[in-house]
Design a protein around this motif. Structure first.
Motif, short mmCIF file in Angstrom:
data_model
loop_
_atom_site.label_atom_id
_atom_site.label_comp_id
_atom_site.label_asym_id
_atom_site.label_seq_id
_atom_site.Cartn_x
_atom_site.Cartn_y
_atom_site.Cartn_z
N LEU A 150 0.81 -1.21 0.00
CA LEU A 150 0.00 0.00 0.00
C LEU A 150 0.85 1.27 0.00
CD1 LEU A 150 -2.95 -0.67 2.47
CD2 LEU A 150 -3.08 -0.24 0.03
N GLU A 151 1.97 1.21 0.69
CA GLU A 151 2.82 2.40 0.81
C GLU A 151 3.83 2.52 -0.31
OE1 GLU A 151 4.14 3.61 4.50
OE2 GLU A 151 2.35 2.94 5.55
N PHE A 152 3.88 1.55 -1.20
CA PHE A 152 4.83 1.58 -2.31
C PHE A 152 4.40 2.62 -3.33
CE2 PHE A 152 6.18 -0.05 -6.49
CZ PHE A 152 7.54 0.00 -6.28
N ASP A 153 5.33 3.49 -3.70
CA ASP A 153 5.06 4.53 -4.69
C ASP A 153 6.00 4.32 -5.88
OD1 ASP A 153 4.30 6.74 -6.10
OD2 ASP A 153 5.15 8.20 -4.69
N PRO A 154 5.49 3.78 -6.99
CA PRO A 154 6.36 3.49 -8.14
C PRO A 154 7.02 4.74 -8.72
CG PRO A 154 4.15 2.60 -8.50
CD PRO A 154 4.12 3.36 -7.23
N LYS A 155 6.44 5.91 -8.50
CA LYS A 155 7.02 7.15 -9.02
C LYS A 155 8.39 7.42 -8.40
CE LYS A 155 2.50 9.10 -9.81
NZ LYS A 155 1.49 10.01 -9.30
N LEU A 156 8.60 6.95 -7.20
CA LEU A 156 9.89 7.16 -6.54
C LEU A 156 11.01 6.38 -7.20
CD1 LEU A 156 8.83 7.07 -2.77
CD2 LEU A 156 9.42 9.08 -4.15
N LEU A 157 10.68 5.33 -7.93
CA LEU A 157 11.70 4.48 -8.56
C LEU A 157 12.10 4.97 -9.95
CD1 LEU A 157 10.58 0.88 -7.61
CD2 LEU A 157 12.38 2.26 -6.60
N GLN A 158 11.37 5.90 -10.51
CA GLN A 158 11.69 6.38 -11.86
C GLN A 158 13.10 6.97 -11.87
OE1 GLN A 158 8.47 9.02 -12.81
NE2 GLN A 158 7.20 7.35 -13.59
N GLY A 159 13.94 6.47 -12.77
CA GLY A 159 15.31 6.94 -12.88
C GLY A 159 16.24 6.37 -11.83
N GLN A 160 15.76 5.46 -11.00
CA GLN A 160 16.57 4.89 -9.92
C GLN A 160 16.78 3.40 -10.09
OE1 GLN A 160 17.84 6.88 -7.51
NE2 GLN A 160 16.83 8.63 -8.47
N LEU A 161 16.59 2.89 -11.30
CA LEU A 161 16.65 1.45 -11.52
C LEU A 161 18.01 0.86 -11.14
CD1 LEU A 161 15.28 -1.11 -12.56
CD2 LEU A 161 16.22 -0.58 -14.81
N ARG A 162 19.08 1.47 -11.60
CA ARG A 162 20.42 0.92 -11.35
C ARG A 162 20.72 0.88 -9.85
NH1 ARG A 162 24.70 3.03 -15.30
NH2 ARG A 162 24.14 1.17 -16.45
N SER A 163 20.46 1.97 -9.13
CA SER A 163 20.76 1.98 -7.69
C SER A 163 19.80 1.07 -6.92
CB SER A 163 20.70 3.40 -7.14
OG SER A 163 19.41 3.95 -7.29
N SER A 164 18.56 0.97 -7.36
CA SER A 164 17.60 0.08 -6.68
C SER A 164 18.02 -1.38 -6.80
CB SER A 164 16.20 0.24 -7.28
OG SER A 164 15.73 1.53 -7.07
N VAL A 165 18.47 -1.77 -7.99
CA VAL A 165 18.92 -3.15 -8.21
C VAL A 165 20.18 -3.43 -7.39
CG1 VAL A 165 19.86 -4.73 -9.93
CG2 VAL A 165 17.83 -3.40 -10.45
N ALA A 166 21.10 -2.47 -7.35
CA ALA A 166 22.33 -2.66 -6.58
C ALA A 166 22.05 -2.79 -5.09
CB ALA A 166 23.29 -1.50 -6.84
N ILE A 167 21.19 -1.95 -4.58
CA ILE A 167 20.87 -1.98 -3.14
C ILE A 167 20.13 -3.27 -2.78
CG2 ILE A 167 19.46 -0.90 -1.35
CD1 ILE A 167 20.17 1.80 -2.70
N SER A 168 19.15 -3.66 -3.58
CA SER A 168 18.40 -4.88 -3.26
C SER A 168 19.27 -6.12 -3.40
CB SER A 168 17.15 -5.00 -4.12
OG SER A 168 17.49 -5.15 -5.47
N SER A 169 20.16 -6.13 -4.39
CA SER A 169 21.06 -7.28 -4.55
C SER A 169 22.03 -7.38 -3.37
CB SER A 169 21.86 -7.15 -5.85
OG SER A 169 20.99 -7.20 -6.95
N ALA A 170 22.57 -6.26 -2.96
CA ALA A 170 23.48 -6.27 -1.80
C ALA A 170 22.74 -6.67 -0.54
CB ALA A 170 24.11 -4.89 -1.63
N GLY A 171 21.49 -6.23 -0.42
CA GLY A 171 20.71 -6.58 0.77
C GLY A 171 20.35 -8.05 0.86
N ILE A 172 20.40 -8.74 -0.26
CA ILE A 172 20.12 -10.18 -0.27
C ILE A 172 21.43 -10.98 -0.24
CG2 ILE A 172 19.18 -12.07 -1.65
CD1 ILE A 172 17.02 -10.09 -2.59
N LEU A 173 22.40 -10.55 -1.06
CA LEU A 173 23.65 -11.31 -1.16
C LEU A 173 24.51 -11.22 0.10
CD1 LEU A 173 24.66 -10.63 -4.85
CD2 LEU A 173 23.76 -12.73 -3.86
N ALA A 174 24.55 -10.05 0.74
CA ALA A 174 25.39 -9.90 1.94
C ALA A 174 24.96 -10.86 3.05
CB ALA A 174 25.37 -8.45 2.41
N PRO A 175 23.67 -10.97 3.38
CA PRO A 175 23.29 -11.94 4.42
C PRO A 175 23.54 -13.39 4.01
CG PRO A 175 21.54 -10.35 4.11
CD PRO A 175 22.53 -10.11 3.03
N ILE A 176 23.37 -13.72 2.71
CA ILE A 176 23.64 -15.09 2.27
C ILE A 176 25.11 -15.43 2.46
CG2 ILE A 176 23.84 -16.55 0.21
CD1 ILE A 176 21.19 -15.50 -0.74
#
Length: 104
Positions: free
Chosen positions: A37-63
């Protein structure tokens, strides 16, 4: 009166564990619904590269951290017959899954 087998049985009697499990699943469902409900797709516009990097690091680092910690702990915590790779993958996945709410 018989002694409980474990601390879990002492804290949560058998009849309550089923109800608590269902309540926990419902709480997770509502949590994920609120995140959506709180997700706003407009905030991600132009942030694809950094979003992918942050989410990948957030998953890979704990693994990676979980797998690194699992190797020295294998001898003392792994059940009989469980290999080091399976134990490391399990612990790494468990740590990654518990990091999911932080990413959300």
């Amino acid at each position: 009166m018989p002694r409980p087998e474990s601390i879990t049985e002492c804290l949560f009697p058998g009849q309550a564990r089923g109800v608590l499990s269902i309540l926990g699943q419902l709480a997770l469902l509502f949590f994920m619904f609120l995140v959506g409900l709180e997700f706003d797709p407009k905030l991600l516009q132009g942030q694809l590269r950094s979003s992918v990097a942050i989410s990948s690091a957030g998953i890979l680092a704990p693994i990676v951290a979980g797998m690194a910690v699992a190797l020295p702990l294998h001898a003392s915590l792994a059940p009989e017959g469980v290999g080091k790779l399976a134990f490391a993958l399990f612990l790494g996945t468990a740590m990654s899954v518990t990091a999911f709410p932080v990413l959300a």
